[in-house]
Design a protein around this motif. Structure first.
Motif, PDB file in Angstrom:
ATOM      1  N   THR A  60      87.822 -49.681  28.710  1.00 47.85           N
ATOM      2  CA  THR A  60      87.111 -49.026  27.613  1.00 47.85           C
ATOM      3  C   THR A  60      85.601 -49.228  27.716  1.00 47.85           C
ATOM      4  OG1 THR A  60      87.329 -50.948  26.144  1.00 47.85           O
ATOM      5  CG2 THR A  60      89.097 -49.315  26.081  1.00 47.85           C
ATOM      6  N   THR A  61      85.184 -50.250  28.472  1.00 51.08           N
ATOM      7  CA  THR A  61      83.750 -50.492  28.619  1.00 51.08           C
ATOM      8  C   THR A  61      83.061 -49.364  29.396  1.00 51.08           C
ATOM      9  OG1 THR A  61      84.087 -51.804  30.640  1.00 51.08           O
ATOM     10  CG2 THR A  61      84.063 -52.996  28.540  1.00 51.08           C
ATOM     11  N   VAL A  62      83.795 -48.675  30.252  1.00 51.71           N
ATOM     12  CA  VAL A  62      83.194 -47.582  31.026  1.00 51.71           C
ATOM     13  C   VAL A  62      82.687 -46.485  30.085  1.00 51.71           C
ATOM     14  CG1 VAL A  62      83.610 -45.824  32.784  1.00 51.71           C
ATOM     15  CG2 VAL A  62      84.638 -48.100  33.023  1.00 51.71           C
ATOM     16  N   VAL A  63      83.443 -46.206  29.031  1.00 51.07           N
ATOM     17  CA  VAL A  63      83.017 -45.213  28.029  1.00 51.07           C
ATOM     18  C   VAL A  63      81.726 -45.673  27.345  1.00 51.07           C
ATOM     19  CG1 VAL A  63      83.671 -43.995  25.927  1.00 51.07           C
ATOM     20  CG2 VAL A  63      85.400 -44.515  27.658  1.00 51.07           C
ATOM     21  N   ALA A  64      81.631 -46.974  27.061  1.00 48.11           N
ATOM     22  CA  ALA A  64      80.428 -47.508  26.426  1.00 48.11           C
ATOM     23  C   ALA A  64      79.211 -47.381  27.339  1.00 48.11           C
ATOM     24  CB  ALA A  64      80.647 -48.964  26.026  1.00 48.11           C
ATOM     25  N   PHE A  65      79.413 -47.555  28.646  1.00 53.57           N
ATOM     26  CA  PHE A  65      78.314 -47.357  29.596  1.00 53.57           C
ATOM     27  C   PHE A  65      77.747 -45.939  29.477  1.00 53.57           C
ATOM     28  CE2 PHE A  65      79.925 -50.998  32.209  1.00 53.57           C
ATOM     29  CZ  PHE A  65      78.719 -51.645  32.376  1.00 53.57           C
ATOM     30  N   LEU A  66      78.627 -44.959  29.489  1.00 57.11           N
ATOM     31  CA  LEU A  66      78.196 -43.566  29.428  1.00 57.11           C
ATOM     32  C   LEU A  66      77.483 -43.259  28.117  1.00 57.11           C
ATOM     33  CD1 LEU A  66      81.391 -41.895  30.962  1.00 57.11           C
ATOM     34  CD2 LEU A  66      79.219 -42.383  32.102  1.00 57.11           C
ATOM     35  N   ALA A  67      78.003 -43.784  27.020  1.00 58.98           N
ATOM     36  CA  ALA A  67      77.377 -43.545  25.715  1.00 58.98           C
ATOM     37  C   ALA A  67      75.981 -44.161  25.653  1.00 58.98           C
ATOM     38  CB  ALA A  67      78.261 -44.118  24.607  1.00 58.98           C
ATOM     39  N   ALA A  68      75.822 -45.353  26.201  1.00 58.39           N
ATOM     40  CA  ALA A  68      74.512 -46.008  26.212  1.00 58.39           C
ATOM     41  C   ALA A  68      73.509 -45.207  27.033  1.00 58.39           C
ATOM     42  CB  ALA A  68      74.636 -47.428  26.761  1.00 58.39           C
ATOM     43  N   MET A  69      73.957 -44.605  28.137  1.00 55.72           N
ATOM     44  CA  MET A  69      73.068 -43.778  28.956  1.00 55.72           C
ATOM     45  C   MET A  69      72.537 -42.585  28.160  1.00 55.72           C
ATOM     46  SD  MET A  69      74.932 -43.663  32.682  1.00 55.72           S
ATOM     47  CE  MET A  69      75.430 -45.161  33.530  1.00 55.72           C
ATOM     48  N   VAL A  70      73.396 -41.974  27.356  1.00 55.63           N
ATOM     49  CA  VAL A  70      72.980 -40.827  26.542  1.00 55.63           C
ATOM     50  C   VAL A  70      71.894 -41.251  25.551  1.00 55.63           C
ATOM     51  CG1 VAL A  70      73.726 -39.155  24.815  1.00 55.63           C
ATOM     52  CG2 VAL A  70      75.179 -39.634  26.798  1.00 55.63           C
ATOM     53  N   VAL A  71      72.072 -42.411  24.923  1.00 57.35           N
ATOM     54  CA  VAL A  71      71.092 -42.897  23.943  1.00 57.35           C
ATOM     55  C   VAL A  71      69.747 -43.149  24.617  1.00 57.35           C
ATOM     56  CG1 VAL A  71      70.533 -44.760  22.344  1.00 57.35           C
ATOM     57  CG2 VAL A  71      72.878 -43.901  22.480  1.00 57.35           C
ATOM     58  N   VAL A  72      69.764 -43.816  25.770  1.00 60.20           N
ATOM     59  CA  VAL A  72      68.522 -44.116  26.484  1.00 60.20           C
ATOM     60  C   VAL A  72      67.818 -42.823  26.901  1.00 60.20           C
ATOM     61  CG1 VAL A  72      67.558 -45.145  28.580  1.00 60.20           C
ATOM     62  CG2 VAL A  72      69.304 -46.367  27.277  1.00 60.20           C
ATOM     63  N   TRP A  73      68.586 -41.850  27.331  1.00 61.63           N
ATOM     64  CA  TRP A  73      68.019 -40.576  27.763  1.00 61.63           C
ATOM     65  C   TRP A  73      67.249 -39.892  26.635  1.00 61.63           C
ATOM     66  CZ3 TRP A  73      67.453 -38.753  32.537  1.00 61.63           C
ATOM     67  CH2 TRP A  73      67.095 -37.405  32.706  1.00 61.63           C
ATOM     68  N   ARG A  74      67.709 -40.070  25.405  1.00 55.79           N
ATOM     69  CA  ARG A  74      67.087 -39.426  24.247  1.00 55.79           C
ATOM     70  C   ARG A  74      65.939 -40.260  23.655  1.00 55.79           C
ATOM     71  NH1 ARG A  74      69.695 -35.320  21.787  1.00 55.79           N
ATOM     72  NH2 ARG A  74      68.812 -35.926  19.774  1.00 55.79           N
ATOM     73  N   ALA A  75      65.804 -41.501  24.076  1.00 56.62           N
ATOM     74  CA  ALA A  75      64.793 -42.389  23.504  1.00 56.62           C
ATOM     75  C   ALA A  75      63.421 -42.160  24.147  1.00 56.62           C
ATOM     76  CB  ALA A  75      65.213 -43.845  23.686  1.00 56.62           C
ATOM     77  N   PRO A  76      62.330 -42.379  23.424  1.00 58.23           N
ATOM     78  CA  PRO A  76      60.995 -42.245  24.011  1.00 58.23           C
ATOM     79  C   PRO A  76      60.654 -43.446  24.882  1.00 58.23           C
ATOM     80  CG  PRO A  76      60.821 -43.004  21.756  1.00 58.23           C
ATOM     81  CD  PRO A  76      62.284 -42.725  21.986  1.00 58.23           C
ATOM     82  N   GLU A  77      59.717 -43.266  25.805  1.00 58.25           N
ATOM     83  CA  GLU A  77      59.209 -44.390  26.588  1.00 58.25           C
ATOM     84  C   GLU A  77      58.215 -45.172  25.730  1.00 58.25           C
ATOM     85  OE1 GLU A  77      58.810 -47.182  28.700  1.00 58.25           O
ATOM     86  OE2 GLU A  77      59.955 -45.662  29.805  1.00 58.25           O
ATOM     87  N   THR A  78      58.286 -46.499  25.770  1.00 56.27           N
ATOM     88  CA  THR A  78      57.441 -47.325  24.899  1.00 56.27           C
ATOM     89  C   THR A  78      56.532 -48.274  25.678  1.00 56.27           C
ATOM     90  OG1 THR A  78      59.196 -48.986  24.708  1.00 56.27           O
ATOM     91  CG2 THR A  78      59.137 -47.248  23.036  1.00 56.27           C
ATOM     92  N   LYS A  79      56.455 -48.135  26.985  1.00 58.70           N
ATOM     93  CA  LYS A  79      55.646 -49.027  27.806  1.00 58.70           C
ATOM     94  C   LYS A  79      54.177 -49.001  27.368  1.00 58.70           C
ATOM     95  CE  LYS A  79      54.303 -47.685  31.857  1.00 58.70           C
ATOM     96  NZ  LYS A  79      54.198 -47.312  33.291  1.00 58.70           N
ATOM     97  N   GLY A  80      53.593 -50.190  27.181  1.00 55.27           N
ATOM     98  CA  GLY A  80      52.165 -50.298  26.908  1.00 55.27           C
ATOM     99  C   GLY A  80      51.743 -50.157  25.472  1.00 55.27           C
ATOM    100  N   ILE A  81      52.664 -49.984  24.543  1.00 53.36           N
ATOM    101  CA  ILE A  81      52.308 -49.845  23.123  1.00 53.36           C
ATOM    102  C   ILE A  81      51.782 -51.188  22.581  1.00 53.36           C
ATOM    103  CG2 ILE A  81      53.298 -49.581  20.821  1.00 53.36           C
ATOM    104  CD1 ILE A  81      55.051 -47.388  21.910  1.00 53.36           C
ATOM    105  N   ARG A  82      50.690 -51.115  21.831  1.00 53.31           N
ATOM    106  CA  ARG A  82      50.145 -52.317  21.203  1.00 53.31           C
ATOM    107  C   ARG A  82      50.755 -52.502  19.816  1.00 53.31           C
ATOM    108  NH1 ARG A  82      45.743 -55.241  22.315  1.00 53.31           N
ATOM    109  NH2 ARG A  82      44.894 -53.613  23.710  1.00 53.31           N
TER     110      ARG A  82
END
Length: 421
Positions: free
Chosen positions: A397-419
């Motif tokens: 069942t963890t394989v499904v969680a891997f795929l779901a987490a990838m979808v969330v990251v794909w939709r998230a903004p990049e935050t590198k360098g924010i003060r």
């Protein structure tokens, strides 16, 4: 509140080269990293002792899964509660309070005689576990320079495998000395869990408070009015952060807590032999943290998260289907790299995606520890599936969680360098 444009303005890199680490950065890392390592010892020790506790208390996998879920439940409540407290009294005081809580209740577990008392004490100790991450991660995120904040967060998270390796080493030592943990050796391991509060009291005394938190307190006292709590953008960041943490917590608790039992019952390894594979899991985690700390501030959060999730999903799939010892060892190492290593960026990412607010501790606590609902669900679901249809099916069942987490990251903004402010 800081505007969106100002918040998202990246910090320019120092063209003369990186500045040396400040005393505040080193000391906050010591408190956050060591506090997290000792918590990890306490947390992972339960995973190692699940087969032993099953014999001692006469429990099946579903009953043992309850111990893990009580831990996750306590961490959820404690992380949110102490996130709120950290916004009120400061990050350092809150961290030490949480360390005292999980140390004391860990020692009390050594004297339990029934599963009900064990579960209750475990829940109480887990309150401190959840709060330690929240206060420590906020302290480091607000103290470390923006251009190396991911490194600070990754180095703090390295306490997770270090604490687990400590648990593995002490478990092997006590087993060798006693010959068996079932006859009472397991109690000594929980007694050792009382030591962190003594060590960390000294560390906390020399740790400076978050400059961001101190500045907010100064402004509040000078103006007589509290700063703005949160806005719509903070809540949107909170939702993304919560969803991301939910899935990676499911992965962590699913893979790491059940691996010792899985190796014994499905791969048919004896207890001491299985510890070598569990050690490989933690070695992979350390490698994952180190690589993340070196690359995340250069490549960004999103690319690193996606790489780690892909690597972890492939490794866990191979780990479940292989029967070759060498391949199993490699797969477990890479699972540790991906599944555990991804937590290296969780602290900075949560602080950055939630944005500037005087309630950062509370919101980080809500996201990270609310996301532990995934960790609460994983042990019960995998244990139930293991009883009904097989251990391998449960862990799959963890394989499904891997795929779901990838979808969330794909939709998230990049935050590198924010003060952060």
């Amino acid at each position: 509140m800081t505007s969106k444009t100002e918040l998202e303005q990246p910090v320019s890199q120092d063209t003369a080269g990186p500045l040396p680490y400040s005393s505040a950065e080193k000391r906050t890392l010591a408190l956050g990293g060591l506090g997290w390592a000792f918590e990890s010892y306490d947390s992972f020790l339960l995973s190692l002792l699940l087969p032993v506790l099953g014999v001692v208390f006469g429990l099946n996998k579903t009953d043992l899964g309850l111990f893990i879920s009580m831990t996750a439940g306590g961490q959820i409540v404690g992380g949110i509660l102490f996130g709120f407290i950290a916004d009120k009294i400061g990050r350092v005081k809150t961290a030490l309070t949480c360390i005292a809580i999980y140390s004391i209740f860990s020692a009390l577990l050594a004297f339990t005689r029934d599963q009900q008392t064990f579960a209750m004490l475990r829940f109480c100790g887990a309150l401190g576990m959840g709060g330690m991450w929240t206060s420590g991660a906020a302290l480091i995120a607000e103290t470390w320079r923006p251009e190396r904040r991911a490194r600070g967060g990754a180095l703090m998270q390295m306490g997770l495998p270090i604490g687990a390796i400590l648990a593995i080493g002490l478990t092997a030592l006590v087993t060798a000395l006693n010959g068996s943990l079932e006859q009472g050796g397991w109690r000594y391991l929980f007694m050792i869990g009382a030591l962190p509060v003594l060590i960390m009291s000294i560390v906390a005394y020399h740790t400076p408070e978050s400059p961001v938190w101190l500045e907010r307190q100064r402004v509040k006292e000078a103006s007589g009015t509290p700063p703005a709590k949160m806005g719509r953008r903070n809540l949107q960041g909170l939702l993304l952060a919560f969803t991301f943490i939910f899935f990676i917590q499911y992965l962590f608790w699913g893979v790491f807590t059940w691996t010792p039992t899985y190796l014994r019952e499905v791969k048919h390894l004896d207890f001491l032999h299985s510890l070598k594979y569990v050690l490989a899991l933690q070695a992979g985690a350390i490698a994952g943290f180190l690589v993340f700390s070196l690359l995340a501030d250069k490549w960004g959060r999103r690319p690193m998260f996606l790489i780690y999730l892909l690597m972890g999903s492939l490794a866990v799939t191979l780990y479940l289907i292989t029967t070759q010892p060498i391949v199993l060892m490699m797969a477990i190492f890479m699972a540790g790299f991906g599944v555990n290593g991804i937590f290296a960026g969780s602290g900075p990412f949560l602080a950055e995606i939630i944005g500037d607010t005087s309630s950062r501790g509370l919101l980080m606590g809500l996201a990270y520890n609310g996301g532990r609902l995934g960790g609460f669900i994983a042990p019960l679901l995998i244990g139930a599936v293991a009883n009904a249809g097989g251990f391998t099916a449960g862990l799959a069942t963890t394989v499904v969680a891997f795929l779901a987490a990838m979808v969330v990251v794909w939709r998230a903004p990049e935050t590198k360098g924010i003060r952060l402010k």
